[in-house]
Scaffold this motif. Structure first.
Motif, PDB file in Angstrom:
ATOM      1  N   UNK A 173       0.955  -0.801   0.128  1.00 24.03           N
ATOM      2  CA  UNK A 173       0.144   0.321   0.164  1.00 24.03           C
ATOM      3  C   UNK A 173       0.476   1.419   0.249  1.00 24.03           C
ATOM      4  N   UNK A 174       0.420   2.084  -0.013  1.00 20.23           N
ATOM      5  CA  UNK A 174       0.974   3.599  -0.888  1.00 20.23           C
ATOM      6  C   UNK A 174       2.330   4.198   0.586  1.00 20.23           C
ATOM      7  N   UNK A 175       1.156   3.790   1.742  1.00 18.31           N
ATOM      8  CA  UNK A 175       2.058   4.123   2.843  1.00 18.31           C
ATOM      9  C   UNK A 175       3.037   2.995   3.495  1.00 18.31           C
ATOM     10  N   UNK A 176       3.194   2.259   3.007  1.00 16.14           N
ATOM     11  CA  UNK A 176       4.537   0.881   3.241  1.00 16.14           C
ATOM     12  C   UNK A 176       5.680   1.469   2.593  1.00 16.14           C
ATOM     13  N   UNK A 177       5.259   2.130   1.008  1.00 11.68           N
ATOM     14  CA  UNK A 177       6.264   2.113  -0.285  1.00 11.68           C
ATOM     15  C   UNK A 177       7.153   3.080   0.186  1.00 11.68           C
ATOM     16  N   UNK A 178       8.341   3.255  -0.155  1.00  5.06           N
ATOM     17  CA  UNK A 178       9.481   4.020  -0.598  1.00  5.06           C
ATOM     18  C   UNK A 178       8.568   5.637  -1.093  1.00  5.06           C
ATOM     19  N   UNK A 179       8.725   6.449   0.232  1.00  7.70           N
ATOM     20  CA  UNK A 179       7.772   7.787  -0.525  1.00  7.70           C
ATOM     21  C   UNK A 179       8.830   8.557  -1.437  1.00  7.70           C
ATOM     22  N   UNK A 180       8.089   9.380  -2.760  1.00  3.70           N
ATOM     23  CA  UNK A 180       7.995   9.738  -3.150  1.00  3.70           C
ATOM     24  C   UNK A 180       9.179  10.916  -3.333  1.00  3.70           C
ATOM     25  N   UNK A 181       9.172  11.170  -2.299  1.00  8.81           N
ATOM     26  CA  UNK A 181      10.668  11.885  -2.145  1.00  8.81           C
ATOM     27  C   UNK A 181      11.918  11.957  -2.371  1.00  8.81           C
ATOM     28  N   UNK A 182      11.551  10.589  -1.031  1.00  7.08           N
ATOM     29  CA  UNK A 182      13.210  10.009  -0.692  1.00  7.08           C
ATOM     30  C   UNK A 182      13.808   9.471  -2.346  1.00  7.08           C
ATOM     31  N   UNK A 183      12.756   8.804  -3.127  1.00  4.29           N
ATOM     32  CA  UNK A 183      13.007   8.233  -4.072  1.00  4.29           C
ATOM     33  C   UNK A 183      14.934   8.587  -5.223  1.00  4.29           C
ATOM     34  N   UNK A 184      14.488  10.140  -5.023  1.00  5.53           N
ATOM     35  CA  UNK A 184      15.976  10.226  -6.246  1.00  5.53           C
ATOM     36  C   UNK A 184      16.840  10.445  -5.458  1.00  5.53           C
ATOM     37  N   UNK A 185      16.405  10.768  -4.663  1.00  2.00           N
ATOM     38  CA  UNK A 185      18.015  10.132  -3.100  1.00  2.00           C
ATOM     39  C   UNK A 185      18.777   8.764  -3.094  1.00  2.00           C
ATOM     40  N   UNK A 186      17.289   7.711  -3.176  1.00  2.00           N
ATOM     41  CA  UNK A 186      17.713   6.403  -2.858  1.00  2.00           C
ATOM     42  C   UNK A 186      18.459   5.644  -4.281  1.00  2.00           C
ATOM     43  N   UNK A 187      17.779   5.732  -5.641  1.00  2.00           N
ATOM     44  CA  UNK A 187      18.183   5.979  -6.969  1.00  2.00           C
ATOM     45  C   UNK A 187      19.546   5.961  -6.828  1.00  2.00           C
ATOM     46  N   UNK A 188      19.893   7.156  -6.453  1.00  2.00           N
ATOM     47  CA  UNK A 188      21.316   7.872  -6.678  1.00  2.00           C
ATOM     48  C   UNK A 188      22.356   7.464  -5.419  1.00  2.00           C
ATOM     49  N   UNK A 189      22.039   6.473  -4.076  1.00  2.00           N
ATOM     50  CA  UNK A 189      22.707   5.794  -3.508  1.00  2.00           C
ATOM     51  C   UNK A 189      22.913   4.265  -4.180  1.00  2.00           C
ATOM     52  N   UNK A 190      21.911   4.277  -4.769  1.00  2.00           N
ATOM     53  CA  UNK A 190      22.005   2.812  -4.911  1.00  2.00           C
ATOM     54  C   UNK A 190      23.054   2.197  -6.774  1.00  2.00           C
ATOM     55  N   UNK A 191      22.635   3.661  -6.950  1.00  2.00           N
ATOM     56  CA  UNK A 191      23.369   4.250  -8.661  1.00  2.00           C
ATOM     57  C   UNK A 191      25.037   3.443  -7.770  1.00  2.00           C
TER      58      UNK A 191
END
Length: 328
Positions: free
Chosen positions: A165-183
């Motif tokens: 559900x949306x409440x458990x997903x990685x928040x949209x605002x954190x996705x850019x930094x997450x993608x950067x860290x994973x890369x």
């Protein structure tokens, strides 16, 4: 449990019926053990010691993969390697009850290793060396480790939020930094693998953390080969490193013990950070992937909050900042 989940039919009567189908006679005592991927129970046996019944999560492993695990354990036990092998009934260890595969093993009583105990780390190194020396032929049915692929697959799953559900997903605002860290971690992993990767993989335990080791009668035993695979020797050693300031002291004890049986290629130390990063990412993806299992909702109620994802990002950042400490 919901009626739709794969373990929903695994009620006490079903568990006891399955165990008693082997010819053992239970005293109706059932004690659930700390296992979420599969379901594992201690079952009391009339006029005898309890046994451990393990019910495999449907569709995780094929029957051929489970049989290969069991055959390996039985061969290891016959060769004198201290492992807990499944019990054989009517010539078979892979058992079925109501379309669910399970096995029964002896109960082992003891203590888990002490963190930072250098004498025990030497013994653990000996045990892993003995294990790898005895398991000389690669697995045929089991997976081959591919940490970079595992990292990328798990990270993509987290970003997609499949099944959450949306409440458990990685928040949209954190996705850019997450993608950067994973890369960043993927690039660092590619560089490490480019520097060294073994020409061939060896059969390993695959998940030899402290909870899968038991000190029994002054000897360590390896438990739970559910994740056995073709991999790299250091995979079975690095999980026992608990010091961050001087990990080489712990590593040197394990390697010295390991080399009682096999030479250890020190170039593998450069891969520890790769496996560490992959484990952090895979753990979050595992929780997400199993979220339809009611047992996970109860045991990991903290999963999926914004605080959880911030902490997860911090773990990934620490993987980057601590890169290379293990191989100095």
């Amino acid at each position: 449990m919901t009626a739709t989940h794969s373990f929903s039919t695994l009620v006490p009567d079903t568990i006891l019926d399955a165990v008693e189908s082997t010819g053992l006679w239970s005293d109706s005592r059932i004690y659930p053990l700390n296992s979420y991927e599969n379901r594992v129970y201690q079952i009391g046996i009339e006029d005898s010691t309890p046994v451990i019944a393990k019910f495999y999560r449907p569709e995780r492993w094929t029957e051929a993969q489970i049989r290969e695990e069991h055959q390996t354990l039985l061969k290891l036990k016959a060769a004198g390697v201290p492992v807990v092998a499944p019990m054989v009934f009517n010539g078979d260890s892979v058992l079925r009850h109501k379309n669910m595969m399970f096995c029964v093993s002896p109960r082992l009583v003891g203590q888990h290793p002490e963190a930072d105990n250098l004498d025990q780390l030497y013994q653990l190194g000996e045990l892993i060396g003995q294990l790898h020396h005895t398991m000389s032929a690669p697995f045929v049915e089991r997976i081959n480790v591919s940490p970079l692929t595992h990292m990328e697959t798990a990270a993509n799953q987290i970003l997609m939020g499949n099944g959450l559900t949306e409440e458990h997903q990685l928040p949209e605002k954190l996705k850019p930094v997450y993608k950067q860290q994973i890369a960043k971690l993927c690039d660092m992993s590619k560089a490490a693998i480019g520097t060294y990767w073994p020409a061939s993989l060896r059969p390993i335990h695959g998940d030899s953390h402290r909870s899968n080791l038991m000190l029994h009668n002054e000897q360590f035993h390896l438990l739970d080969f559910d994740d056995c695979q073709n991999g790299v020797a250091v995979q079975d050693l690095w999980l026992h490193i608990t010091q961050t300031e001087n990990p080489r002291q712990q590593l040197s004890e394990m390697i010295e013990g390991y080399e009682t049986y096999l030479p250890f290629d020190l170039r593998e130390l450069t891969l520890i950070d790769v496996f560490k990063s992959a484990r952090v990412i895979n753990y979050a993806a595992w929780l997400q992937n199993r979220w339809d299992d009611p047992a996970f909702n109860k045991a990991f109620a903290w999963f999926g909050s914004e605080e959880y994802w911030v902490n997860h990002l911090n773990e990934l950042k620490h993987c980057e900042l601590e890169w290379g400490e293990m191989s100095k």
